[in-house]
Scaffold this motif. Structure first.
Motif, PDB file in Angstrom:
ATOM      1  N   LEU A  57      -4.563   4.838   2.796  1.00 21.22           N
ATOM      2  CA  LEU A  57      -3.101   4.944   2.800  1.00 21.22           C
ATOM      3  C   LEU A  57      -2.712   6.412   2.922  1.00 21.22           C
ATOM      4  O   LEU A  57      -3.118   7.230   2.075  1.00 21.22           O
ATOM      5  N   VAL A  70       0.582   9.147   4.035  1.00 24.53           N
ATOM      6  CA  VAL A  70       1.957   9.449   4.451  1.00 24.53           C
ATOM      7  C   VAL A  70       2.005  10.928   4.802  1.00 24.53           C
ATOM      8  O   VAL A  70       1.413  11.765   4.093  1.00 24.53           O
ATOM      9  N   ARG A 114       6.517  12.476   1.979  1.00 22.17           N
ATOM     10  CA  ARG A 114       6.059  11.876   0.719  1.00 22.17           C
ATOM     11  C   ARG A 114       7.176  11.903  -0.337  1.00 22.17           C
ATOM     12  O   ARG A 114       8.106  12.700  -0.238  1.00 22.17           O
ATOM     13  N   GLY A 115       7.026  11.020  -1.321  1.00 20.20           N
ATOM     14  CA  GLY A 115       7.974  11.011  -2.442  1.00 20.20           C
ATOM     15  C   GLY A 115       9.295  10.330  -2.129  1.00 20.20           C
ATOM     16  O   GLY A 115      10.266  10.466  -2.861  1.00 20.20           O
ATOM     17  N   LYS A 116       9.348   9.565  -1.003  1.00 20.94           N
ATOM     18  CA  LYS A 116      10.608   8.889  -0.619  1.00 20.94           C
ATOM     19  C   LYS A 116      10.461   7.372  -0.661  1.00 20.94           C
ATOM     20  O   LYS A 116      11.274   6.651  -0.090  1.00 20.94           O
ATOM     21  N   GLY A 117       9.366   6.881  -1.248  1.00 22.08           N
ATOM     22  CA  GLY A 117       9.183   5.434  -1.358  1.00 22.08           C
ATOM     23  C   GLY A 117       8.435   4.810  -0.180  1.00 22.08           C
ATOM     24  O   GLY A 117       8.220   3.601  -0.152  1.00 22.08           O
ATOM     25  N   GLY A 124       5.221   5.347   0.875  1.00 21.95           N
ATOM     26  CA  GLY A 124       3.854   4.952   0.527  1.00 21.95           C
ATOM     27  C   GLY A 124       3.821   3.611  -0.183  1.00 21.95           C
ATOM     28  O   GLY A 124       2.975   2.761   0.100  1.00 21.95           O
ATOM     29  N   ARG A 125       4.739   3.410  -1.108  1.00 21.96           N
ATOM     30  CA  ARG A 125       4.757   2.138  -1.853  1.00 21.96           C
ATOM     31  C   ARG A 125       5.018   0.965  -0.906  1.00 21.96           C
ATOM     32  O   ARG A 125       4.332  -0.053  -0.954  1.00 21.96           O
ATOM     33  N   ASN A 162      -5.941  12.724  -8.312  1.00 19.06           N
ATOM     34  CA  ASN A 162      -4.886  12.092  -7.501  1.00 19.06           C
ATOM     35  C   ASN A 162      -4.128  11.078  -8.364  1.00 19.06           C
ATOM     36  O   ASN A 162      -4.138   9.879  -8.111  1.00 19.06           O
ATOM     37  N   ARG A 205      -1.573   5.809 -10.219  1.00 19.02           N
ATOM     38  CA  ARG A 205      -0.398   5.105 -10.773  1.00 19.02           C
ATOM     39  C   ARG A 205       0.174   4.116  -9.763  1.00 19.02           C
ATOM     40  O   ARG A 205       0.544   2.998 -10.087  1.00 19.02           O
TER      41      ARG A 205
HETATM   42  C1  LIG Z   1      -0.452   8.580  -2.020  1.00 14.89           C
HETATM   43  C2  LIG Z   1       0.669   8.584  -0.982  1.00 14.89           C
HETATM   44  C3  LIG Z   1       0.308   7.629   0.146  1.00 14.89           C
HETATM   45  C4  LIG Z   1       1.947   8.112  -1.666  1.00 14.89           C
HETATM   46  O1  LIG Z   1       2.950   8.048  -0.669  1.00 14.89           O
HETATM   47  P1  LIG Z   1       4.465   8.445  -1.009  1.00 14.89           P
HETATM   48  O2  LIG Z   1       5.319   8.000   0.136  1.00 14.89           O
HETATM   49  O3  LIG Z   1       4.538   9.860  -1.393  1.00 14.89           O
HETATM   50  O4  LIG Z   1       4.698   7.532  -2.282  1.00 14.89           O
HETATM   51  P2  LIG Z   1       6.072   6.939  -2.809  1.00 14.89           P
HETATM   52  O5  LIG Z   1       7.184   7.889  -2.520  1.00 14.89           O
HETATM   53  O6  LIG Z   1       6.200   5.533  -2.324  1.00 14.89           O
HETATM   54  O7  LIG Z   1       5.798   6.941  -4.355  1.00 14.89           O
HETATM   55  C5  LIG Z   1       4.901   6.019  -4.916  1.00 14.89           C
HETATM   56  C6  LIG Z   1       4.762   6.291  -6.378  1.00 14.89           C
HETATM   57  O8  LIG Z   1       3.942   7.431  -6.564  1.00 14.89           O
HETATM   58  C7  LIG Z   1       4.642   8.408  -7.357  1.00 14.89           C
HETATM   59  N1  LIG Z   1       4.448   9.709  -6.761  1.00 14.89           N
HETATM   60  C8  LIG Z   1       4.523  10.022  -5.445  1.00 14.89           C
HETATM   61  N2  LIG Z   1       4.251  11.318  -5.270  1.00 14.89           N
HETATM   62  C9  LIG Z   1       3.998  11.834  -6.500  1.00 14.89           C
HETATM   63  C10 LIG Z   1       3.617  13.103  -6.990  1.00 14.89           C
HETATM   64  N3  LIG Z   1       3.467  14.151  -6.170  1.00 14.89           N
HETATM   65  N4  LIG Z   1       3.413  13.247  -8.313  1.00 14.89           N
HETATM   66  C11 LIG Z   1       3.568  12.200  -9.145  1.00 14.89           C
HETATM   67  N5  LIG Z   1       3.911  10.957  -8.741  1.00 14.89           N
HETATM   68  C12 LIG Z   1       4.128  10.789  -7.444  1.00 14.89           C
HETATM   69  C13 LIG Z   1       6.093   8.055  -7.301  1.00 14.89           C
HETATM   70  O9  LIG Z   1       6.683   8.364  -8.521  1.00 14.89           O
HETATM   71  C14 LIG Z   1       6.102   6.586  -7.011  1.00 14.89           C
HETATM   72  O10 LIG Z   1       6.200   5.819  -8.142  1.00 14.89           O
HETATM   73  P3  LIG Z   1       7.562   4.998  -8.389  1.00 14.89           P
HETATM   74  O11 LIG Z   1       7.754   4.131  -7.178  1.00 14.89           O
HETATM   75  O12 LIG Z   1       7.259   4.230  -9.632  1.00 14.89           O
HETATM   76  O13 LIG Z   1       8.620   6.033  -8.519  1.00 14.89           O
HETATM   77  C15 LIG Z   1       0.914  10.017  -0.408  1.00 14.89           C
HETATM   78  O14 LIG Z   1       1.151  10.895  -1.457  1.00 14.89           O
HETATM   79  C16 LIG Z   1      -0.242  10.544   0.428  1.00 14.89           C
HETATM   80  O15 LIG Z   1      -0.314  10.299   1.628  1.00 14.89           O
HETATM   81  N6  LIG Z   1      -1.142  11.300  -0.226  1.00 14.89           N
HETATM   82  C17 LIG Z   1      -2.330  11.827   0.455  1.00 14.89           C
HETATM   83  C18 LIG Z   1      -3.295  10.701   0.790  1.00 14.89           C
HETATM   84  C19 LIG Z   1      -3.677   9.877  -0.425  1.00 14.89           C
HETATM   85  O16 LIG Z   1      -3.802  10.388  -1.538  1.00 14.89           O
HETATM   86  N7  LIG Z   1      -3.904   8.556  -0.200  1.00 14.89           N
HETATM   87  C20 LIG Z   1      -4.266   7.626  -1.274  1.00 14.89           C
HETATM   88  C21 LIG Z   1      -5.726   7.506  -1.488  1.00 14.89           C
HETATM   89  S1  LIG Z   1      -6.439   6.302  -0.391  1.00 14.89           S
END
Ligand SMILES: CC(C)(COP(=O)(O)OP(=O)(O)OC[C@H]1O[C@@H](n2cnc3c(N)ncnc32)[C@H](O)[C@@H]1OP(=O)(O)O)[C@@H](O)C(=O)NCCC(=O)NCCS
Length: 165
Positions: free
Chosen positions: A85, A87, A92-95, A97-98, A124, A129
């Motif tokens: 997964l 983004v 990131r942080g806009k929902g 990834g979820r 990570n 979470r």
């Molecule tokens: C992990 C990842 C896919 C999340 O995508 P995202 O679009 O940023 O996530 P979202 O905005 O949907 O947030 C998902 C949850 O993570 C939490 N979150 C996201 N970024 C965060 C951060 N930097 N610190 C703490 N929590 C965080 C949010 O609070 C959210 O929880 P909530 O829905 O209960 O509020 C993205 O950060 C990413 O691409 N990271 C690098 C690759 C990776 O780590 N992949 C996963 C391992 S396979």
């Protein structure tokens, strides 16, 4: 406007750009060298149709992707997949990834997978979470199995079994 859809070969450039950014800047993947389009074509071809790849578009621009990959080429593992997964950093942080995570889990259920595994590098916490919130449970830690950016890293294993819901 956000659209999640199956990936096509035409998306491979954007997928690769997002993945290569993560390779160079994060420990989310233990790849250390950027992937070429040729390598990615092999990866893409190995996925369809049982192991899906989804992309997410934001106003027509691909800002993330998710996949379910073969966990092992030994046949008894064929109902098990590993999840990826990603983004784009600035989105990131806009929902996003979820939503993408929920969508790829649904796809796995449709293709008849039994279980999905996530390998998440130590530190990570956001991913741990996020995966826990969609039904993944912690099944173990592989200690010091990776070395990236000069640091030894543990890998946190999480698993979701579909009919556990
Ligand atoms: C992990 C990842 C896919 C999340 O995508 P995202 O679009 O940023 O996530 P979202 O905005 O949907 O947030 C998902 C949850 O993570 C939490 N979150 C996201 N970024 C965060 C951060 N930097 N610190 C703490 N929590 C965080 C949010 O609070 C959210 O929880 P909530 O829905 O209960 O509020 C993205 O950060 C990413 O691409 N990271 C690098 C690759 C990776 O780590 N992949 C996963 C391992 S396979």
């Amino acid at each position: 406007m956000l659209t999640i859809r199956p990936a096509t070969l035409e998306d491979l450039g954007a997928i690769t750009e997002i993945y290569n950014e993560a390779i160079l800047k994060t420990v989310a993947t233990f790849d250390t060298e950027p992937k070429t389009l040729e390598e990615q074509e092999v990866w893409f071809t190995n996925h369809v149709p049982r192991y899906p790849i989804l992309v997410v578009e934001w106003d027509g621009l691909i800002v993330g992707w998710a996949s379910l990959s073969i966990w092992s080429d030994r046949c008894a593992y064929s109902d098990t997949a590993e999840i990826s997964l990603y983004v784009k950093e600035e989105h990131r942080g806009k929902g996003i990834g979820r939503k993408l995570l929920e969508a790829i889990i649904q796809e796995g259920q449709k293709t008849g997978l039994h279980t999905v595994i996530a390998r998440i590098a130590e530190g990570n916490e956001a991913s741990i979470r996020l995966f826990a919130s969609v039904g993944f449970t912690h099944i173990g830690i592989m200690k010091e199995v990776g070395r990236k950016f000069g640091k030894l890293l543990d890998v946190y294993l999480m698993q979701k079994i579909y009919n556990d819901d």
